[in-house]
Design a protein around this motif. Structure first.
Motif, short mmCIF file in Angstrom:
data_model
loop_
_atom_site.label_atom_id
_atom_site.label_comp_id
_atom_site.label_asym_id
_atom_site.label_seq_id
_atom_site.Cartn_x
_atom_site.Cartn_y
_atom_site.Cartn_z
N UNK A 195 0.81 -1.22 0.00
CA UNK A 195 0.00 0.00 0.00
C UNK A 195 0.85 1.27 0.00
N UNK A 196 1.92 1.28 0.80
CA UNK A 196 2.72 2.50 0.90
C UNK A 196 3.43 2.79 -0.42
N UNK A 197 3.86 1.73 -1.12
CA UNK A 197 4.53 1.94 -2.40
C UNK A 197 3.51 2.22 -3.50
N UNK A 198 2.35 1.62 -3.46
CA UNK A 198 1.27 1.97 -4.40
C UNK A 198 0.93 3.45 -4.26
N UNK A 199 0.83 3.91 -3.01
CA UNK A 199 0.54 5.32 -2.79
C UNK A 199 1.58 6.22 -3.42
N UNK A 200 2.84 5.82 -3.35
CA UNK A 200 3.91 6.63 -3.93
C UNK A 200 3.75 6.76 -5.45
N UNK A 201 3.25 5.71 -6.10
CA UNK A 201 3.03 5.81 -7.55
C UNK A 201 1.95 6.82 -7.89
N UNK A 202 1.13 7.16 -6.87
CA UNK A 202 0.04 8.12 -7.07
C UNK A 202 0.33 9.47 -6.42
N UNK A 203 1.59 9.67 -6.06
CA UNK A 203 1.98 10.95 -5.50
C UNK A 203 1.79 11.09 -4.00
N UNK A 204 1.48 10.00 -3.31
CA UNK A 204 1.31 10.03 -1.85
C UNK A 204 2.66 9.70 -1.21
N UNK A 205 3.27 10.67 -0.54
CA UNK A 205 4.56 10.39 0.07
C UNK A 205 4.38 9.57 1.34
N UNK A 206 5.42 8.81 1.73
CA UNK A 206 5.28 7.90 2.88
C UNK A 206 4.86 8.58 4.17
N UNK A 207 5.35 9.78 4.45
CA UNK A 207 4.97 10.45 5.69
C UNK A 207 3.48 10.78 5.70
N UNK A 289 8.80 -3.74 1.73
CA UNK A 289 8.34 -2.68 0.83
C UNK A 289 9.35 -2.43 -0.29
N UNK A 290 10.62 -2.74 -0.06
CA UNK A 290 11.63 -2.52 -1.09
C UNK A 290 11.39 -3.40 -2.31
N UNK A 291 10.79 -4.56 -2.10
CA UNK A 291 10.48 -5.44 -3.23
C UNK A 291 9.50 -4.75 -4.16
N UNK A 292 8.44 -4.19 -3.57
CA UNK A 292 7.45 -3.47 -4.37
C UNK A 292 8.07 -2.24 -5.03
N UNK A 293 8.90 -1.52 -4.27
CA UNK A 293 9.50 -0.29 -4.80
C UNK A 293 10.38 -0.58 -6.00
N UNK A 294 11.20 -1.62 -5.89
CA UNK A 294 12.09 -1.94 -7.01
C UNK A 294 11.31 -2.38 -8.24
N UNK A 295 10.25 -3.15 -8.00
CA UNK A 295 9.43 -3.60 -9.13
C UNK A 295 8.74 -2.42 -9.81
N UNK A 296 8.41 -1.39 -9.02
CA UNK A 296 7.72 -0.22 -9.57
C UNK A 296 8.67 0.88 -10.03
N UNK A 297 9.97 0.69 -9.79
CA UNK A 297 10.94 1.69 -10.20
C UNK A 297 10.90 2.96 -9.38
N UNK A 298 10.54 2.84 -8.12
CA UNK A 298 10.50 4.00 -7.23
C UNK A 298 11.51 3.83 -6.11
N UNK A 299 11.83 4.92 -5.45
CA UNK A 299 12.88 4.92 -4.43
C UNK A 299 12.27 5.28 -3.07
N UNK A 300 12.42 4.38 -2.13
CA UNK A 300 11.97 4.65 -0.76
C UNK A 300 13.03 5.44 -0.01
N UNK A 301 12.64 6.13 1.07
CA UNK A 301 13.66 6.78 1.92
C UNK A 301 14.69 5.75 2.37
N UNK A 302 15.96 6.11 2.26
CA UNK A 302 17.02 5.22 2.69
C UNK A 302 17.43 4.16 1.70
N UNK A 303 16.73 4.10 0.54
CA UNK A 303 17.10 3.13 -0.49
C UNK A 303 18.21 3.69 -1.36
N UNK A 304 19.13 2.81 -1.76
CA UNK A 304 20.18 3.21 -2.69
C UNK A 304 19.58 3.43 -4.07
#
Length: 304
Positions: A195-207, A289-304
């Motif tokens: 959910x948190x990474x899906x939100x990021x694809x829609x412009x919802x930041x994690x905070x 969540x990093x699995x979802x982020x990498x699959x979606x091509x997005x970067x989480x806080x603290x991710x390389x």
């Protein structure tokens, strides 16, 4: 010896990981003579520095009133009790074993039977609540045991738990309830990561996700506890990814034995396996969540 709130006991805490160490601290704070054992010698010494006792386990076992097993799984539980250097044969009659690992109900029943053969009590006592609550003596313990075993373990339960659920008068029921809890907890963490990474694809930041969803119907205790780790970009393991390979594996084994389909659990396990397979096994379980982020091509806080 009889248990009780004012009884000072001689206790071995076996397994000083994040949960076991906190439980050992709580036992010391409650006034029990607590001997800590772990494969990492530094943890044992650290507990001694905090007031724990030191002795070889084989030497002290005959004098123990209780052994609290906070090891990883059924194999380690069995090794500690009845392996080549197992302590069960050395414990005195009337001593109590409090077994806290997540195991299958049938395994808990088999350990209870082995203990009963030599006059030792057994409490099926899986734990929930995390490392912080373990150190505060505020765990939830999902237990089942005979009335005599509960009496023998009363002081241990008082020292380590805020809530003790007494779910039956023999082993197995506690482990069954822990499997239900772990099914939900593992699914909830994976769902939070999705959910948190899906939100990021829609412009919802994690905070913002944490601020809003934690006040909405979609929240869960796991979301509120783990999602802030993602916001902070801090994946220091409080509960590691690898734990879920074990626990959801146990859940699915139990489900298979019951001929019960658990497709959502299986899907969640695949995400933890993917995380472990990319080197994240020892990171905090929020790192799923990093699995979802990498699959979606997005970067989480603290991710390389």
């Amino acid at each position: 010896m009889a248990g009780g709130r004012n009884t000072k006991m001689k206790v071995a805490a076996i397994g000083l990981g994040s949960m076991g160490y906190g439980m050992a601290q709580s036992l010391i704070r409650a006034g029990h003579d607590t001997y800590g054992y772990d494969i990492v010698p530094e943890r044992m010494q650290s507990l001694v520095d905090e007031g724990g006792k030191s002795a070889e386990l084989a030497d002290i076992a005959p004098d123990l009133d209780a052994a609290v097993l906070i090891v990883l799984n059924a194999a380690q539980t069995e090794a500690v009790l009845v392996g080549d250097e197992g302590i069960l044969s050395k414990l005195k009659k009337g001593a109590v074993v409090m077994s806290c690992a997540t195991v299958a109900p049938d395994f808990a029943r088999s350990m209870e039977a082995k203990c009963a053969e030599v006059g030792v009590h057994y409490v099926d006592a899986p734990i929930s609540g995390g490392a912080i609550k373990a150190a505060q003596g505020q765990l939830s313990i999902l237990s089942s045991a005979t009335p005599a075993a509960y009496a023998a373990a009363e002081a241990l339960l008082d020292a380590t738990a805020e809530t003790v659920f007494r779910l039956g008068d023999s082993a197995g029921a506690g482990s069954a309830m822990k499997a239900v809890n772990q099914m939900l907890a593992g699914i909830h963490i994976a769902a939070m990561g999705e959910a948190i990474t899906f939100g990021m694809t829609q412009g919802v930041d994690p905070a913002s996700f944490v601020e809003v969803i934690s006040k909405c119907a979609g929240t869960s205790w796991m979301l509120e506890n783990r999602a802030p780790h993602i916001v902070a970009g801090d994946y220091t393991p409080h509960s590691a990814i690898n734990i879920w390979l074990k626990d959801l594996g146990i859940v699915l084994d139990i489900a298979k034995g019951a001929k019960f389909g658990a497709p959502i659990t299986a899907a969640a396990l695949q995400q933890y396996l993917a995380a472990a397979g990319t080197g994240l096994g020892m990171e905090d379980d929020a790192a799923v969540a990093k699995v979802y982020a990498r699959n979606a091509g997005i970067t989480l806080p603290g991710m390389d």
